[in-house]
Design an enzyme around this catalytic site. Structure first.
Site, PDB file in Angstrom:
ATOM      1  N   SER A 141      40.771  29.814   7.591  1.00  0.00           N
ATOM      2  CA  SER A 141      41.107  29.949   6.168  1.00  0.00           C
ATOM      3  C   SER A 141      40.542  28.742   5.421  1.00  0.00           C
ATOM      4  O   SER A 141      40.346  27.674   6.031  1.00  0.00           O
ATOM      5  CB  SER A 141      42.638  29.964   6.001  1.00  0.00           C
ATOM      6  N   TYR A 154      51.085  26.442   7.776  1.00  0.00           N
ATOM      7  CA  TYR A 154      49.871  27.266   7.702  1.00  0.00           C
ATOM      8  C   TYR A 154      48.627  26.382   7.799  1.00  0.00           C
ATOM      9  O   TYR A 154      47.691  26.693   8.529  1.00  0.00           O
ATOM     10  CB  TYR A 154      49.901  28.054   6.389  1.00  0.00           C
TER      11      TYR A 154
END
Ligand code: NAD
Length: 249
Positions: A141, A154
């Site tokens: 990501s 995350y």
């Protein structure tokens, strides 16, 4: 046995994984959709079969190594080989770091980091055993590079995906196995749709040209391109599929 490729897609029940499963199947590959959401996973498979493709669903919790190992075994038992492993299943939690429920932190790490490690190891071992020069692609990501408020776990998990990709690529290149990561920016899938903070979504959209979310189909196209023999020089790389998110100020 056919000369078709066999691609395993984790998180294939929804979003990026679903569109990637559809993409590979539409190109004639045999697809294994793996997810812990059985209903949506079976719907992905039904759609592929309706469109003339080949796919099976295998219920899998990627945070458990034995389930990922069983997924790889089922793939080989069904289609005879494994050419592509897309370690894509992931979850997001939004909480300020100091108000974090540690259970949430561990859940994110278990799925996003350990789930990817399990896929790399189980698929890599099987490719080596069968002498297959396969491709392992992991979903990272932009949040593996850039910090944003409220997503501590995350960030930790996606940073780990990036370094696991490089490390595994280095060690597996001797077997002719490539390991890559794709790094999306802000993609229009249920993860983002689930954010309660619309301001956060707006802020993410504002980072790309055109102030929009990327479509999951666009990320699927990138994953498919990376899997092709024409991409054979790309190894250990993190390929941004972020429409400039991490490149523009
Ligand atoms: P999504 O919620 O649509 O899909 C995630 C899928 O993973 C779901 O089908 C879910 O059931 C599955 N899953 C979750 N935990 C699992 C587990 N333990 N075992 C098996 N399956 C599990 O979201 P998405 O946006 O398509 O996410 C796919 C990947 O893309 C994730 O790794 C996510 O972190 C990453 N990503 C998404 C964005 C975005 O903006 N949507 C941006 C960058 C990276």
């Amino acid at each position: 046995m056919t000369d078709k490729r066999v691609a395993v897609i984790t998180g294939g029940a929804s979003g990026i994984g679903k569109q990637t499963a559809i993409k590979f199947a539409s190109k004639g590959d045999q697809v294994v959709v793996a997810d812990f959401n059985q209903q949506l996973g079976e719907e992905t498979v039904a759609q592929i079969i309706k469109d003339g493709g080949e796919a099976i669903f295998v219920k899998t919790d990627v945070s458990k190594y034995e389930e990922v190992e069983a997924l790889v075994e089922k793939t080989v038992a069904t289609y005879g080989r494994i050419d592509v492993m897309f370690n894509n299943a992931g979850i997001g939690r939004v909480t300020p770091v100091l108000d974090q429920d540690l259970k949430d932190y561990h859940s994110v790490i278990n799925v996003n980091q350990h789930g990817v490690a399990h896929g790399i190891i189980a698929a890599g071992k099987k490719m080596r055993e069968l002498g297959i020069k396969g491709v392992i692609i992991n979903t990272a990501s932009v949040f593996g590079f850039l910090a944003s408020p409220g997503t501590f776990a995350y960030h930790a998990s996606k940073g780990a995906v990036i370094m696991m990709t490089k490390s595994a690529a280095l060690e597996m290149s001797v077997h002719g196995i490539r390991v890559l990561a794709v790094a999306p920016g802000a993609v229009d899938t249920p993860i983002i749709q689930g954010y309660k903070d619309q301001g956060m979504v707006d802020q993410m959209k504002s980072k790309v040209m055109g102030n929009k979310l990327t479509l999951p189909e666009q990320v699927a196209d990138t994953v498919y391109l990376l899997s092709l023999p024409e991409a054979s020089a790309i190894n250990g790389s993190v390929v941004m599929a972020d429409e400039g998110y991490a490149s523009f100020k």
